[in-house]
Design an enzyme around this catalytic site. Structure first.
Site, short mmCIF file in Angstrom:
data_model
loop_
_atom_site.label_atom_id
_atom_site.label_comp_id
_atom_site.label_asym_id
_atom_site.label_seq_id
_atom_site.Cartn_x
_atom_site.Cartn_y
_atom_site.Cartn_z
N PHE A 89 2.58 9.27 65.15
CA PHE A 89 2.94 9.18 63.73
C PHE A 89 4.41 8.83 63.55
O PHE A 89 4.75 8.07 62.64
CB PHE A 89 2.64 10.51 63.02
N GLU A 140 -6.70 10.64 50.48
CA GLU A 140 -6.94 11.75 51.41
C GLU A 140 -6.92 11.28 52.86
O GLU A 140 -7.73 11.71 53.69
CB GLU A 140 -8.24 12.48 51.05
N GLN A 147 -34.33 -15.43 56.47
CA GLN A 147 -33.86 -14.74 57.68
C GLN A 147 -32.44 -14.21 57.52
O GLN A 147 -32.14 -13.10 57.95
CB GLN A 147 -33.95 -15.69 58.88
N CYS A 151 -6.77 21.95 53.29
CA CYS A 151 -7.51 21.64 52.08
C CYS A 151 -8.02 20.20 52.10
O CYS A 151 -9.15 19.90 51.70
CB CYS A 151 -6.63 21.85 50.85
N SER A 182 -15.39 12.48 42.89
CA SER A 182 -14.00 12.92 43.02
C SER A 182 -13.70 14.10 42.10
O SER A 182 -12.98 15.02 42.48
CB SER A 182 -13.04 11.77 42.70
#
Length: 386
Positions: A384, A364, A283, A242, A95
């Site tokens: 949205f 982000e 397994q 960005c 980051s």
């Protein structure tokens, strides 16, 4: 004979010599400067940002995919492989590099004046100056269009008021790229953090990304000259572009965290014996390892495909972040079950990666936001605001 998780499909054959060299150099500096200390940094909630930035700057890792002004102009895949190796150590370290290069530096490189580029970028590329990116607000995370931070003209100057939250690198930054709403729309500014009225409170008591410097920015009548405005940053598309740039690094970085968890689980399963034999021989354990390895390699191929595209679209990048971070988090959680009680110990990186990926999952762009970006591309309908 045991194989590494990324070796089964011989994926190294898809890389050039130059790409493998970048990966090797990044892995070496991570092994030397980060891995020996990262567990302690995470536990103490501190990280030597400036020291690391100088080390990364020497290797050209800061703004490495940009050109000019001390940046090395690396390819997208080279940048992605560097992010993978950085996050294999810790998401907070990746980051640091992502915010420096893909957010703060990219904003100035893409939208700034020549004077701004000369003022900031060479020092940032060298790690001598630290940048942060102020978009997210306490009440406006996934909805930056309704940001509360305001910029108004006062003669030739600008006056900024407002606040930004969850800003990586803010407590140690020399320059902050701040996004604010003016009468003309969203504007970007390169703000020296020494400017009167600019203050930062470091965010403490985090349960994730603890090896990362995070702050809350307050802007109280911050007066800036006209030259601080990013002249080409007009409208919300500027900061969102960005974010698309930075999300590409996340697509690769999350794979690094997943790989580190899976390698740890493989080693542990091979040495941990129960009922008279290594648990790697059971397994159910092998089924877990096989499924995780498959998802890791699928995510790698997705990241590599996006890296080979000239310019992936926001929807394509959303597909990459949605898939790779979601699957990396699943891998981290599954690996923790293989380690049993030891999975919660700081002696192993697995739960640290899982905790970090909880933040990567939502910063982000949350998974829900990326689902809606993809959905809008598929249907042509904007959900949205619905």
């Amino acid at each position: 004979m045991a194989a590494s998780p990324l070796d089964l499909l011989e994926l190294d054959n898809l890389l050039s010599d130059e790409e493998r060299d970048v990966r090797a150099v990044t892995r070496r500096v991570v092994d030397d400067r980060v891995r020996p200390h990262i567990a302690d940094w995470y536990e103490s909630g501190t990280v030597p940002v400036r020291e690391l930035a100088l080390e990364f700057g020497k290797l050209g890792l800061l703004g490495m995919h940009l050109t000019g002004y001390g940046c090395v102009g690396a390819s997208s895949v080279q940048y992605g492989l560097a992010c993978l190796e950085l996050e294999a150590a810790d998401s907070g370290v990746r980051s640091l590099v992502s915010v420096q290069g893909s957010l703060a530096m990219y904003a100035i490189w893409k939208f700034g004046s020549e004077e701004q580029k000369q003022q900031w970028l060479p020092g940032m590329a060298a790690g001598e100056l630290i940048g942060c990116f102020g978009l997210t607000e306490p009440d406006h995370g996934s909805d930056p269009a309704n940001m509360s931070t305001r910029a108004r003209r006062d003669g030739d100057d600008w006056i900024l008021n407002g606040g930004k939250m969850w800003i990586t690198n803010a407590p140690v930054a020399d320059v902050a790229v701040i996004w604010a709403r003016s009468d003309a729309g969203v504007e970007g500014f390169a703000v020296p953090t020494s400017t009167p009225g600019f203050s930062v409170r470091e965010v403490k008591k985090k349960l994730s990304l603890r090896a990362s410097s995070t702050g809350e920015i307050t802007l109280d009548d911050v007066r800036l000259p006209a030259s601080a405005q990013l002249p080409l940053a007009r409208g919300l598309k500027a900061p969102l572009s960005c974010l698309t740039e930075a999300r590409f690094g996340i697509i690769w970085g999350a794979l690094g965290a997943a790989r580190d968890c899976l390698e740890t689980a493989l080693e542990y399963a091979g040495s941990r014996s129960q009922f008279g034999r290594p648990i790697a021989g059971f397994q159910l354990t092998q089924a877990k390892l096989a499924d995780m390895t498959l998802e890791l390699q699928k995510g790698y191929l997705l990241a590599l495909h996006l890296g080979r595209l000239d310019s992936p679209t926001p929807a394509q990048v959303s597909m990459g972040k949605l898939n790779n971070v979601r699957e990396a988090l699943k891998i981290a959680r599954q690996c923790r079950t293989i380690l049993g009680a030891n999975g919660i110990s700081g002696e192993y990186p697995v739960l640290r990666h899982a905790n970090n990926l909880e933040s990567v999952l939502t910063y982000e762009g949350t998974s829900e936001v990326h689902q809606l970006v993809i959905g809008q591309k598929l249907t042509g309908l904007n959900a949205f605001a619905g």
